[in-house]
Each structure stands twice: as structure tokens, then as C-alpha cells.
Design a protein around this motif. Structure first.
Motif, mmCIF file in Angstrom:
data_model
loop_
_atom_site.group_PDB
_atom_site.id
_atom_site.type_symbol
_atom_site.label_atom_id
_atom_site.label_comp_id
_atom_site.label_asym_id
_atom_site.label_seq_id
_atom_site.Cartn_x
_atom_site.Cartn_y
_atom_site.Cartn_z
ATOM 1 N N VAL A 131 0.877 -1.177 0.000
ATOM 2 C CA VAL A 131 0.000 0.000 0.000
ATOM 3 C C VAL A 131 0.915 1.229 0.000
ATOM 4 O O VAL A 131 1.283 1.735 1.059
ATOM 5 N N PRO A 132 1.305 1.701 -1.182
ATOM 6 C CA PRO A 132 2.322 2.757 -1.264
ATOM 7 C C PRO A 132 1.975 4.023 -0.473
ATOM 8 O O PRO A 132 2.872 4.650 0.100
ATOM 9 N N GLY A 175 1.026 15.635 4.254
ATOM 10 C CA GLY A 175 0.826 14.201 4.161
ATOM 11 C C GLY A 175 -0.119 13.816 3.033
ATOM 12 O O GLY A 175 0.103 12.818 2.327
ATOM 13 N N PHE A 176 -1.178 14.596 2.837
ATOM 14 C CA PHE A 176 -2.098 14.328 1.728
ATOM 15 C C PHE A 176 -1.366 14.446 0.392
ATOM 16 O O PHE A 176 -1.536 13.606 -0.499
ATOM 17 N N ARG A 177 -0.564 15.485 0.266
ATOM 18 C CA ARG A 177 0.178 15.699 -0.983
ATOM 19 C C ARG A 177 1.204 14.590 -1.199
ATOM 20 O O ARG A 177 1.342 14.051 -2.308
ATOM 21 N N ALA A 178 1.955 14.259 -0.164
ATOM 22 C CA ALA A 178 2.962 13.208 -0.293
ATOM 23 C C ALA A 178 2.321 11.870 -0.628
ATOM 24 O O ALA A 178 2.850 11.095 -1.435
ATOM 25 N N GLY A 179 1.165 11.582 -0.028
ATOM 26 C CA GLY A 179 0.482 10.330 -0.295
ATOM 27 C C GLY A 179 0.036 10.194 -1.733
ATOM 28 O O GLY A 179 0.049 9.094 -2.307
ATOM 29 N N ASP A 180 -0.367 11.321 -2.349
ATOM 30 C CA ASP A 180 -0.817 11.283 -3.739
ATOM 31 C C ASP A 180 0.295 10.861 -4.698
ATOM 32 O O ASP A 180 0.020 10.350 -5.788
ATOM 33 N N LEU A 181 1.533 11.082 -4.310
ATOM 34 C CA LEU A 181 2.669 10.789 -5.191
ATOM 35 C C LEU A 181 3.252 9.402 -4.954
ATOM 36 O O LEU A 181 4.126 8.971 -5.720
ATOM 37 N N ARG A 182 2.798 8.715 -3.920
ATOM 38 C CA ARG A 182 3.454 7.485 -3.505
ATOM 39 C C ARG A 182 3.269 6.338 -4.499
ATOM 40 O O ARG A 182 4.193 5.564 -4.735
ATOM 41 N N PHE A 183 2.062 6.181 -5.083
ATOM 42 C CA PHE A 183 1.829 5.029 -5.955
ATOM 43 C C PHE A 183 2.735 5.099 -7.186
ATOM 44 O O PHE A 183 3.342 4.103 -7.585
ATOM 45 N N ALA A 184 2.841 6.289 -7.762
ATOM 46 C CA ALA A 184 3.722 6.435 -8.926
ATOM 47 C C ALA A 184 5.173 6.213 -8.534
ATOM 48 O O ALA A 184 5.958 5.623 -9.290
ATOM 49 N N ALA A 185 5.543 6.649 -7.340
ATOM 50 C CA ALA A 185 6.934 6.526 -6.903
ATOM 51 C C ALA A 185 7.336 5.082 -6.646
ATOM 52 O O ALA A 185 8.516 4.733 -6.788
ATOM 53 N N CYS A 186 6.384 4.227 -6.277
ATOM 54 C CA CYS A 186 6.728 2.838 -5.960
ATOM 55 C C CYS A 186 7.044 2.016 -7.207
ATOM 56 O O CYS A 186 7.649 0.955 -7.116
ATOM 57 N N GLY A 187 6.612 2.494 -8.385
ATOM 58 C CA GLY A 187 6.950 1.814 -9.634
ATOM 59 C C GLY A 187 6.090 0.616 -9.982
ATOM 60 O O GLY A 187 6.387 -0.105 -10.940
#
Length: 288
Positions: A131-132, A175-187
Motif C-alpha cells: 500500500v504505497p 501528508g495528503f500531498r505526499a500520499g498522492d505521489l506514492r503510488f507512482a513513486a513505488c513503480g
């Protein structure tokens, strides 16, 4: 992820309870006599009530005691041990404030274990690479600030509570902003989810099931972007912004109102915490 009510109640109430107990143990809130009896009782009720609510999410709640057996590998087991240890160590402090004697060392240890309990709770989710959005240090930071802010408001600490509200508001927005970017960052992509990337770029032609199943019910939850944005604003306003000015004039009325506002924001944020979390299994079902 499916936002289960029992887990939302568990994380919100136990966080508030242990945050309040930590401040009582440290003496930042220092009631004496019967006021101490009722305030310590409130802290214990919130902490224990939240922990009890978590068992409602278990298929067999009577097996909850098995959580204590896996402390070497499980954050759930570590949370169970630290929470019980904190409640036991703080009990003499509660009696001392009520009956008129001091045990400062136990208060310090109990406060540290209360903080460790909140960290263990946050790591139940932050450890999950699948769960990125959760697999990020913003999760333990937000959990810790919610606990500290709620406890500070409930303790009527004035300027300290105000600073906690401001810190929580900033952490939530970030945290909301960082969370939005996590799925793309996980690859993770459909290629990695199916293991077919070596032969091309796969796409979903048809769903793998004609009906729903456990994974789709529990691991995939879709919330509209417009609704999510509105709920984020509500969470920040109620959890941090609206209670902030009330903390400067602590009285039973203002504290009660500030806690009510804060809890409203906390429940909204925690619902979003689960509803917006995307499990990588959703790629397999074409839900991303």
C-alpha cells in the motif's frame, strides 16, 4: 482499502487516550484529588475503549490474546505489549494524583510506552509496501501528532495545544500531498502486477472474475476525487484549524468543544486514510 468502522474508532480513540495519558504521566497536566480520578479515568476509558474496538474487526475476537505471541515479527503484537505495559505503569501515577503521592519515574516510563504504542499502531500500516500511500514516514508522524494534539487539547495546555494544532495542520496538508505521489513513486504497474512486462505492455481486456471476491471487497475502495478533496479540507479544518483558537482560553466548555471539533476532523481523516489507500492488487483487477 475498505474503511472498517471498528479500525477507525480504534485508531482515533486509542490515539487520543494514550496521548492524554502521556501528558498526565509527564505531569504536563497535573490534576490532584477527585479531578485527577476523573481525568485519569477518562484517559483509560479512551485508550482501553479504542483497543477493545479493534477486536471487532477480527473474524474470531476471542483469539485476540494470540496477538501477544508474535512480538518478534509483528507490529500488532508489539502494540499489544506496549499498550498493556503503559496502562500498568501509569496506574500507580493515577492513584498517586488521586491520593496525594508522586511516582515520577513510573510516569516518565508510562509516557514513553504510550508514545511507543502510538508508533507501533502507525507501523501496522507504514510497514506495508503493498500500500504505497501508507509506506511512508508521514504516517507515523501524522499518527503521533494526532495523539499529541488531542491529548494537549483535552489537557487544556493553552499555547502548547495551539502549537500542536498548527503542527498537525501542516503535517496533514503535506501528508495528503505526499500520499498522492506514492503510488507512482513505488513503480508498480500492471506489468509488474501480472509479471508479463517482459513480453510487452499488458492491458485489462476483461475482469478476472464475473463477481466480487474478498480482495475486491477489502483491498479496493474507490472514492471520488472531488469528494476526497472536500473531505481533506474538512479534516484539516476540524482537526486543527477550528480547535486552535479555543485552546487559548481553556475551560470545561471550550475544551469540550475543541475536543469535539478535533475528533470530528480525526474521524474524517482516518476514514480517508483507509478509503484513499490503494493496494497494488488493484492493478491486477484494472482498478488503477
Amino acid at each position: 482499502m475498505h474503511p472498517a468502522p471498528s479500525v477507525i474508532v480504534f485508531t482515533v480513540l486509542s490515539g487520543l487516550g494514550f496521548g492524554f495519558l502521556a501528558l498526565l504521566g509527564l505531569g504536563i497536566a497535573d490534576p490532584k484529588g477527585w479531578p485527577a480520578f476523573w481525568l485519569w479515568g477518562l484517559g483509560y476509558a479512551l485508550a482501553a475503549g479504542g483497543l477493545t474496538a479493534s477486536t471487532a474487526h477480527l473474524g474470531n475476537p476471542q483469539r485476540a490474546l494470540l496477538a501477544f505471541t508474535q512480538w518478534r515479527t509483528s507490529w500488532l503484537s508489539r502494540e499489544a505489549w506496549t499498550s498493556v505495559a503503559a496502562l500498568l505503569l501509569l496506574a500507580p501515577c493515577a492513584l498517586g494524583d488521586w491520593l496525594g503521592f508522586d511516582v515520577p519515574l513510573l510516569g516518565l516510563l508510562g509516557a514513553a510506552l504510550s508514545a511507543l504504542t502510538i508508533f507501533c499502531t502507525s507501523m501496522l500500516y507504514a510497514q506495508l509496501k503493498t500500500v504505497p500511500r501508507w509506506n511512508h514516514f508521514s504516517v507515523p508522524l501524522t499518527y503521533g501528532l494526532f495523539s499529541l494534539t488531542g491529548g494537549a487539547i483535552l489537557a487544556g495546555t493553552g499555547w502548547f495545544a495551539l502549537l500542536c494544532c498548527l503542527a498537525l495542520g501542516i503535517a496533514l496538508v503535506w501528508g495528503f500531498r505526499a500520499g498522492d505521489l506514492r503510488f507512482a513513486a513505488c513503480g508498480s504497474t500492471l506489468s509488474t502486477a501480472t509479471g508479463l512486462g517482459s513480453i510487452g505492455s499488458p492491458r485489462v481486456f476483461e475482469q478476472p472474475h464475473t463477481g466480487g471476491n474478498y480482495l475486491m471487497r477489502e483491498m479496493i475502495h474507490v472514492v471520488g476525487r472531488k469528494h476526497a478533496q472536500k473531505l481533506r479540507v474538512i479534516a484539516v479544518l476540524f482537526a486543527a484549524v477550528l480547535p486552535a483558537p479555543l485552546t487559548l482560553w481553556p475551560s470545561p466548555l471550550t475544551i469540550g468543544l475543541a475536543v469535539l471539533l478535533h475528533l470530528t476532523g480525526a474521524f474524517v481523516q482516518r476514514w480517508l486514510f483507509f478509503a484513499e489507500a490503494e493496494h497494488v492488487v488493484g492493478l491486477y483487477y484494472g482498478k488503477r
